[in-house]
Each structure stands twice: as structure tokens, then as C-alpha cells.
Design an enzyme around this catalytic site. Sequence first.
Site, PDB file in Angstrom:
ATOM      1  CE  LYS A 282      -8.772 -21.757 -11.395  1.00  0.00           C
ATOM      2  NZ  LYS A 282      -9.974 -21.593 -12.261  1.00  0.00           N
TER       3      LYS A 282
ATOM      4  CD  GLU B 154      -5.349 -26.622  -4.950  1.00  0.00           C
ATOM      5  OE1 GLU B 154      -4.135 -26.631  -4.651  1.00  0.00           O
ATOM      6  OE2 GLU B 154      -5.948 -25.583  -5.309  1.00  0.00           O
TER       7      GLU B 154
ATOM      8  CB  SER C 266     -12.975 -15.416 -15.015  1.00  0.00           C
ATOM      9  OG  SER C 266     -14.068 -16.298 -15.166  1.00  0.00           O
TER      10      SER C 266
HETATM   11  C1  PLP Z   1     -11.230 -21.509 -11.756  1.00  0.00           C
HETATM   12  C2  PLP Z   1     -12.082 -20.558 -12.449  1.00  0.00           C
HETATM   13  C3  PLP Z   1     -12.969 -19.712 -11.768  1.00  0.00           C
HETATM   14  C4  PLP Z   1     -13.204 -19.795 -10.284  1.00  0.00           C
HETATM   15  O1  PLP Z   1     -12.092 -19.570  -9.477  1.00  0.00           O
HETATM   16  P1  PLP Z   1     -11.913 -18.183  -8.700  1.00  0.00           P
HETATM   17  O2  PLP Z   1     -10.754 -18.431  -7.807  1.00  0.00           O
HETATM   18  O3  PLP Z   1     -13.175 -17.914  -7.959  1.00  0.00           O
HETATM   19  O4  PLP Z   1     -11.636 -17.143  -9.712  1.00  0.00           O
HETATM   20  C5  PLP Z   1     -13.692 -18.776 -12.478  1.00  0.00           C
HETATM   21  N1  PLP Z   1     -13.573 -18.670 -13.820  1.00  0.00           N
HETATM   22  C6  PLP Z   1     -12.741 -19.477 -14.526  1.00  0.00           C
HETATM   23  C7  PLP Z   1     -12.669 -19.312 -15.997  1.00  0.00           C
HETATM   24  C8  PLP Z   1     -11.969 -20.436 -13.871  1.00  0.00           C
HETATM   25  O5  PLP Z   1     -11.159 -21.233 -14.578  1.00  0.00           O
END
Ligand code: PLP
Length: 393
Positions: A89, A111, A377
Site C-alpha cells: 500500500k 479512509e 502482498s
Molecule cells: C489492503 C490489502 C490488500 C487488498 O487491497 P488491494 O487494493 O486489493 O490490493 C491485499 N493485501 C494486503 C496485504 C493488504 O494490506
Amino acid sequence: MSYNVNEKGYYGEFGGAFIPEMLYPNVEELRQNYLKITAEPEFQEEFDALLKEYVGRPTPLYFAKRLSEEYNTKIYLKREDLCHTGAHKVNNTIGQILLAKRLGKKRIIAETGAGQHGVATATVCALMGLECIVYMGEVDIKRQAPNVARMKMLGAEVRPAKSGSKTLKDATNEAIRDWINNPVDTYYIIGSVVGPHPYPDMVARFQSVISKEIKEQLLEKEGKENPDYVIACVGGGSNAAGTYYHFLDEKEVNIIAVEAAGLGVDSGESAATSALGKIGVIHGSKTLLMQTNDGQITEPYSISAGLDYPGVGPMHANLYTTGRAQFISITDAQAMDWGIKLSKMEGLIPAIESAHAFAVLDEMKFKKDDIVVINLSGRGDKDLNTYIDYFKL
Ligand SMILES: *Cc1c(COP(=O)(O)O)cnc(C)c1O
């Protein structure tokens, strides 16, 4: 056919900017400036330097040896879990804070649901010395106490959203209301590839560093830039958009999008937007959306707060409708089991969101020579309490 945004802000039939008139000047200011400013060499230099020195990029592309052996294919993990603040993020919040500064904005709003985007926003506001106000549902404030504490330590004010279900959707409504009331000095940092044009395209571009690096790293490791598969989880869709971005027009790359089935797609407790959604408008964008027959937004459910969103970004709605990406839904139970499995097999404790992406390995067959890239992610520190409660650790 292009899978990218057109000049009107649409991905096929999805996207656009469906906003109240009072928001028009803010969104229009952004639309007219975002490409111009982000193309400036000084912007790119500052963005690249912060990604390198502050976020820790490039993140490694790690060959997962034990996993590859078990599934008899070549599995690489893109290590976004190693980014500062623990997930992808921050790539986006760095980009948007630099844009906000160049637009002369003094006050930042955001948000947040689980608090990850709030923490990433509070972090870059501290970095730049800007005022930061984060809207968060009252229910989420109680559920996500450690992230609320982080935001406070970073100097942000966390304002509770007390309407509706007191969760992400309501926090977003509060942030939009704030923006309408403070059109001149305030910049709204949206956390995913959602919202009115140009947000989905802008956020996708900031996250596209993920696939840019994957190409460079695969060229070095495998002698070719394109994998056979890229796999990512989809909440709003930003980590997935970044993972797919430079492969969208590379036909030989199979794109796999993983949604949260919650307790099961047909259980009534799910966040599998492509399977359950119909065309509608949410937060300024025309997209696929979970809704009742008369158009009321349905409450989504997933054990992972980051995938618990009733819509999906317009890029993904188009990838689904055109068949460019294959969508797979994974249940809470499958994802949680992968939380343990990835920890034990590779020494990597994943965010529960990311764990969903790995469960595809049990759902699809890959060939021995296939190169499969999974976007990890985020890391699982933030989810420790959920893991503890679920597995009675
Ligand atoms: C917020 C988050 C997501 C989901 O958000 P996307 O906008 O779909 O990427 C996925 N993985 C992690 C680790 C997150 O913090």
C-alpha cells in the site's frame, strides 16, 4: 483491444467519474494534473528515490524452492511483504503524497478499513510534515486497535465513522463529505484502484512498479521477462493491478485474480465480487458490485479485512468481463490453512489477504516448466490475533 484506461476514464464499460457536483472541481483538478505532474523528471526522481531508500525497493523476487518441489512447477514470490509498513500500500501513498505536495495541498484525508491504508497514509504524512486525518468505522476502530495506535503514534487524527454498519464503506462516505467541505486545501488519498477517474488509473500506475520489477528480475533469473502466470489477491484490486500492469497486453501471460469467498460463494457471507456482483456505481465508479435486486449494496464478508469490499476496481471488472483474467474464489478456511502452510514451508507468515492467492496452487494444474509468480502482498504481523483466535495458537 487495450485493457488499460481510455481518455474518458473507462476500462471497457467500467469506470468513469460518478460524483456529486460539489466534488467536481477537486476531481477535475486531479484529472487535469496527474499525468502531467507524474511525468515530470523531478517527480519521478523523488518517487524512485523514496521507493528505494524509504520503502526498500526493489523488493526481491524470491524462488520458493520447497513450494516449487511440492507443486512440481517454478514458483516465484514477489516480496511486497518486505515493503516498509508491511505491504504494497505504501507504493501508492508515496506517489499520492508527492502529487498532493505539488498541488499545494496542506491537509491530507484518507479512509481505512483494517487500518493498513490509514497507517501507510499516516506514515507518508509524517514523512512530509503534513496534517493527516483518517476516517475509520467505529466498529473497525475497536477491531483494529494496534493500527489505530500506529496511526496515532505517526501523528494522525483518527475520526470514527458512526453511520451505517460503521465500517469501510461508511468511513469512505465520511471522507468524501470532508473533501466536499474542504475543496481547496485538502487532498484525498484513496487506498486502492477504486473511486472516480483518475484514481483507479493513478493508483495502478503507482503500483505498477511491482510488475516493472518482476520483468527485470525474471529477465535476470530466467532469461525472459514474461512468466506464464501472475497471481494476486483482489480486494479493491491495487496489488493485483500493480502485479498485472505490464503484462496486460502480453497475451502469453495468464492473469489469475483471487477473490475472497468468505464462508463460501453461495453462503451469503462472501466478498467474491466477480461471482456475485452486478453492474452498479460505488464510490464514484461504475463497476461490478454486490447488491440486492433493488440496488442496495450487500454487506461483504471475508475473514481478511483487506478483501472485505463489496466492489472491485473498474480495471478488474473489465478483465473479468472480457475474460482476460481468470477469477477464482478462495474460502476463509483455505486461506487460513495457507497462512500456516506458507509459514511452515517457506518461513513466511503471510497477510491473510495474500494467503488467498496461494490457495490457487491447489485449484489449478501447472506444468513443470511453467513460471508462476505469486504476489505476496503483505506480511502477517497485523493478522496475528486472527491467526491466534482461529487456530487457538
Ligand atoms: C489492503 C490489502 C490488500 C487488498 O487491497 P488491494 O487494493 O486489493 O490490493 C491485499 N493485501 C494486503 C496485504 C493488504 O494490506
